[in-house]
Design an enzyme around this catalytic site. Structure first.
Site, mmCIF file in Angstrom:
data_model
loop_
_atom_site.group_PDB
_atom_site.id
_atom_site.type_symbol
_atom_site.label_atom_id
_atom_site.label_comp_id
_atom_site.label_asym_id
_atom_site.label_seq_id
_atom_site.Cartn_x
_atom_site.Cartn_y
_atom_site.Cartn_z
ATOM 1 N N ARG A 1 -6.549 -8.512 -8.168
ATOM 2 C CA ARG A 1 -7.720 -9.197 -8.714
ATOM 3 C C ARG A 1 -8.138 -8.488 -9.992
ATOM 4 N NH1 ARG A 1 -10.220 -14.076 -7.322
ATOM 5 N NH2 ARG A 1 -9.235 -14.662 -5.373
ATOM 6 N N GLY B 1 0.781 -1.243 0.000
ATOM 7 C CA GLY B 1 0.000 0.000 0.000
ATOM 8 C C GLY B 1 0.806 1.283 0.000
ATOM 9 N N SER B 2 2.038 1.236 -0.512
ATOM 10 C CA SER B 2 2.811 2.492 -0.535
ATOM 11 C C SER B 2 2.195 3.500 -1.510
ATOM 12 C CB SER B 2 4.281 2.229 -0.859
ATOM 13 O OG SER B 2 4.438 1.786 -2.176
ATOM 14 N N ASN B 3 1.606 3.013 -2.591
ATOM 15 C CA ASN B 3 0.932 3.940 -3.518
ATOM 16 C C ASN B 3 -0.358 4.486 -2.906
ATOM 17 O OD1 ASN B 3 2.335 4.135 -6.294
ATOM 18 N ND2 ASN B 3 2.514 1.987 -5.718
ATOM 19 N N HIS C 1 1.435 0.845 -13.159
ATOM 20 C CA HIS C 1 2.162 -0.388 -13.486
ATOM 21 C C HIS C 1 3.652 -0.079 -13.595
ATOM 22 C CE1 HIS C 1 2.399 -4.487 -14.886
ATOM 23 N NE2 HIS C 1 3.235 -4.085 -15.832
ATOM 24 N N ASN D 1 -4.884 2.942 -13.245
ATOM 25 C CA ASN D 1 -4.007 1.904 -12.685
ATOM 26 C C ASN D 1 -2.555 2.329 -12.855
ATOM 27 O OD1 ASN D 1 -3.234 -0.708 -11.659
ATOM 28 N ND2 ASN D 1 -2.732 -1.309 -13.765
HETATM 29 C C1 GRF Z 1 3.333 -1.253 -7.492
HETATM 30 O O1 GRF Z 1 4.577 -1.600 -8.026
HETATM 31 C C2 GRF Z 1 2.342 -0.970 -8.591
HETATM 32 O O2 GRF Z 1 2.916 -0.406 -9.719
HETATM 33 C C3 GRF Z 1 1.825 -2.358 -8.909
HETATM 34 O O3 GRF Z 1 1.744 -2.993 -7.652
HETATM 35 C C4 GRF Z 1 2.702 -2.432 -6.768
HETATM 36 C C5 GRF Z 1 1.985 -2.002 -5.524
HETATM 37 O O4 GRF Z 1 2.876 -1.508 -4.556
HETATM 38 N N1 GRF Z 1 0.585 -2.296 -9.642
HETATM 39 P P1 GRF Z 1 2.313 -0.864 -3.219
HETATM 40 O O5 GRF Z 1 1.402 -1.898 -2.571
HETATM 41 O O6 GRF Z 1 1.553 0.371 -3.582
HETATM 42 O O7 GRF Z 1 3.508 -0.567 -2.359
#
Ligand code: GRF
Length: 187
Positions: A91, A13-15, A109, A107
């Site tokens: 999912r 969940g860092s994003n 990636h 999204n």
């Molecule tokens: C990230 O690398 C994102 O690009 C991919 O999944 C990962 C999630 O990382 N879709 P986090 O859980 O947000 O740290």
């Protein structure tokens, strides 16, 4: 005008955190209303609690895709949700759901799409000894990691050890997701 969004995440969940922090700092004109998570052990749930954001845990073992997605559509309508941000959600979303929220689901990636769709994108770039790697934020369509690109940025990884590559990619992700959200809001 302030928009409302939900974040879907399954892991660290860092994003999610980067988006929530940007929202609280008013760097994006979006309030994060809810976390949708499919993994009760995910660290992102703890992040949500610490950030004062509710989590809705969805159980794909107990319910069908259609049941879960119908419930989400109904709930998001009641909550007047404008956008959905996918941030490491492991999912698939069905064409039914994606079509319902056309151009409203983003999204992130960790590759220079269309290169390395799916899982382990960074690992594949490292295994292939690519000179550059990147991050893409895109609209979600019916196919995996496929919709129109909103923003993409490349980083040079020549001579950088793999641990540092992961760190650089994640730092770039956190900045780029915010830039992408702002870009979408201006459209
Ligand atoms: C990230 O690398 C994102 O690009 C991919 O999944 C990962 C999630 O990382 N879709 P986090 O859980 O947000 O740290």
């Amino acid at each position: 005008m302030l928009k409302k969004a939900v974040v879907f995440a399954s892991g660290n969940g860092s994003n999610f955190q980067a988006i929530v922090d940007a929202s609280k700092a008013k760097e994006i004109d979006v309030s994060i209303e809810l976390l949708i998570c499919n993994n009760e052990d995910a660290y992102v749930i703890e992040r949500a609690i610490n950030s004062g954001i509710d989590t809705l845990l969805v159980d794909y073992k107990k319910y069908t895709y259609f049941e879960i997605e119908s419930m989400l559509i109904k709930q998001f309508k009641e909550m007047k949700i404008d956008y959905i941000f996918l941030a490491g959600f492991l999912r698939k979303l069905s064409p039914y759901f994606v079509t319902h929220f056309k151009n409203k689901i983003l999204n992130i990636h960790p590759s220079l799409l269309p290169k390395y769709k799916g899982l382990d994108a960074i690992e594949q770039a490292l295994a292939n000894k690519d000179k550059e790697i990147g991050v893409t934020v895109h609209y979600v369509d019916e196919k995996l990691d496929n919709g129109p690109i909103i923003i993409q940025e490349e980083i040079n990884i020549m001579g950088i050890d793999s641990e540092q590559v992961y760190q650089n990619v994640h730092e770039l992700e956190h900045r780029l997701y915010i830039e992408a959200i702002n870009k979408v809001m201006e459209e």
